[in-house]
Design an enzyme around this catalytic site. Structure first.
Site, mmCIF file in Angstrom:
data_model
loop_
_atom_site.group_PDB
_atom_site.id
_atom_site.type_symbol
_atom_site.label_atom_id
_atom_site.label_comp_id
_atom_site.label_asym_id
_atom_site.label_seq_id
_atom_site.Cartn_x
_atom_site.Cartn_y
_atom_site.Cartn_z
ATOM 1 N N HIS A 240 -3.730 4.355 4.761
ATOM 2 C CA HIS A 240 -4.921 3.324 4.834
ATOM 3 C C HIS A 240 -6.079 3.911 4.424
ATOM 4 O O HIS A 240 -6.824 3.547 3.755
ATOM 5 C CB HIS A 240 -5.038 2.819 6.410
ATOM 6 N N ARG B 252 0.774 -1.293 -0.040
ATOM 7 C CA ARG B 252 -0.101 0.109 0.131
ATOM 8 C C ARG B 252 0.720 1.169 0.116
ATOM 9 O O ARG B 252 1.467 1.484 0.979
ATOM 10 C CB ARG B 252 -0.956 -0.055 1.333
ATOM 11 N N TYR C 85 4.044 5.658 11.610
ATOM 12 C CA TYR C 85 4.425 4.211 11.700
ATOM 13 C C TYR C 85 5.289 3.548 11.036
ATOM 14 O O TYR C 85 5.549 2.484 11.171
ATOM 15 C CB TYR C 85 3.037 3.217 12.100
#
Length: 382
Positions: free
Chosen positions: A276, A272, A285
């Site tokens: 998200h 990805r 993160y």
């Protein structure tokens, strides 16, 4: 380094080791891998697949822009995953059913859902969630993994009804494999030998949880062994490889050879690139340069290079595709934004009997609309 990143980078204590090599057809430079077989697709089909992947990426960029402008709600980007989405849907036949997540925009589009229909629910238009007539695509699933046992149930139902030429393809992410629905769905699929293909889009991150913290298994594909079904790992950034393994799995689901099991678990190894959702900040993160390593194997670039090498695509054709894609997306946005719905409908069908607090909110909304009029209503809310 943030505490989240530090936790993510701690090594797990142990793993079960298996062959982790994914199926691959195309190298990063667009050349065919040694000993690989190119799927039996015509030049027209290859160009069409390329166009749909390109459209998906352009649509993704426009959708993110629309969300930033407040013209649609929170959106789940798919860049990096659109190649696998398009390829899996190309392997489907019209009568097969697709069970998507909230990220499978391209998979839904290729299987028959219009771009405008993808945008409508993001604008609060309920009809966008409806299953279109003649299109076998279930509404997108927001709760993680709930579609897996439901897909299994439809496939089992087809088998019981003797629909041997029907299959079900179910998408989910790597995070879904930690949910009970994943294990229950695949266990039933194995027990009842249903005609289904389960595609795990392993994009390396379940929001902020990395693949290494999702499971101690060396691969997600190997989890199929526990349920007595077959599995395969595939390079999810290689559209031709994804198409090849999905087509084979669907064929097996409908017409297994002696001793074969119908269901298959496909682990599509991909990445990805972005957030998200548009409500997420991946820099919290993961390292920013992580995505760059995966972009060297980008699905759109890889297929484009292959088509140029084969003489199927040139700059003139590419320009024509760009123009057609831009027109298609523009028309879809215009159509989606031309539809309006009474905002008071949001209060319907929430409860069997509307509670007082909800009735008060509805009445307050009605009073504001009457006072200011619908044309200036959005400005009032701002």
């Amino acid at each position: 380094m943030s505490a989240q990143k530090e936790l993510n980078q701690q090594e797990p204590t142990s793993r079960v080791t298996t062959d982790t090599r994914p199926v691959q057809v195309l190298e990063a430079d667009g050349s065919v891998c040694p000993n690989a077989t190119v799927p039996d697709l015509s030049d027209e089909e290859l160009l069409s697949m390329y166009e749909d992947i390109k459209l998906a990426r352009r649509f993704d960029q426009r959708a993110i822009s629309l969300q930033r402008q407040g013209r649609i709600a929170t959106y789940a980007p798919m860049t990096g995953q659109e190649g696998a989405q398009v390829a899996t849907s190309y392997a489907l036949e019209q009568r097969d059913w697709l069970f998507p997540t909230y990220r499978e925009h391209a998979a839904k589009y290729v299987h028959g859902v219009s771009l405008a229909a993808l945008l409508k629910p993001l604008r609060g238009i309920r009809e966008g969630y409806a299953v279109p007539d003649g299109v076998n695509v279930m509404p997108e699933y927001i709760p993680i993994a709930t579609q897996i046992p439901q897909a299994m149930g439809m496939a089992w139902g087809n088998k019981l009804q003797g629909k041997v030429d029907h299959a079900v393809l179910c998408h989910f992410g790597d995070g879904a494999t930690s949910e009970g629905d994943f294990h229950e769905g695949l266990n039933f699929a194995g027990v009842f030998d249903v005609p289904a293909v389960f595609v795990c889009n392993n994009n390396q991150w379940a929001i902020s949880v990395p693949r290494e913290r999702q499971t101690a298994s060396e691969t997600i594909a190997q989890k199929a062994q526990a349920y007595g079904i077959e599995s395969v790992r595939v390079d999810g950034l290689d559209p031709l490889a994804v198409y090849q393994v999905t087509k084979a799995a669907l064929s097996k689901a409908k017409n297994p050879a002696a001793g074969e099991r119908r269901p298959t678990l496909i682990e599509a190894v991909q990445y990805r690139y972005g957030a998200h959702t548009t409500a997420d900040d991946p820099s919290v993160y993961r390292d920013d340069d992580e995505a760059e390593e995966w972009k060297d194997k980008d699905p759109l670039d890889r297929l484009q290079k292959y088509l140029y090498k084969e003489g199927i695509l040139d700059e003139e054709i590419d320009a024509e595709l760009d123009e057609r894609i831009e027109t298609t997306i523009k028309n879809a946005i215009t159509e989606a934004e031309s539809v309006s719905e009474d905002p008071e409908l949001m209060f319907e069908h929430v409860y069997e009997e509307m509670p007082d607090r909800l009735r008060e909110q509805r009445d307050e909304l009605a009073a504001l609309r009457e006072k200011y009029g619908d044309e200036s209503f959005e400005e009032v809310l701002e």
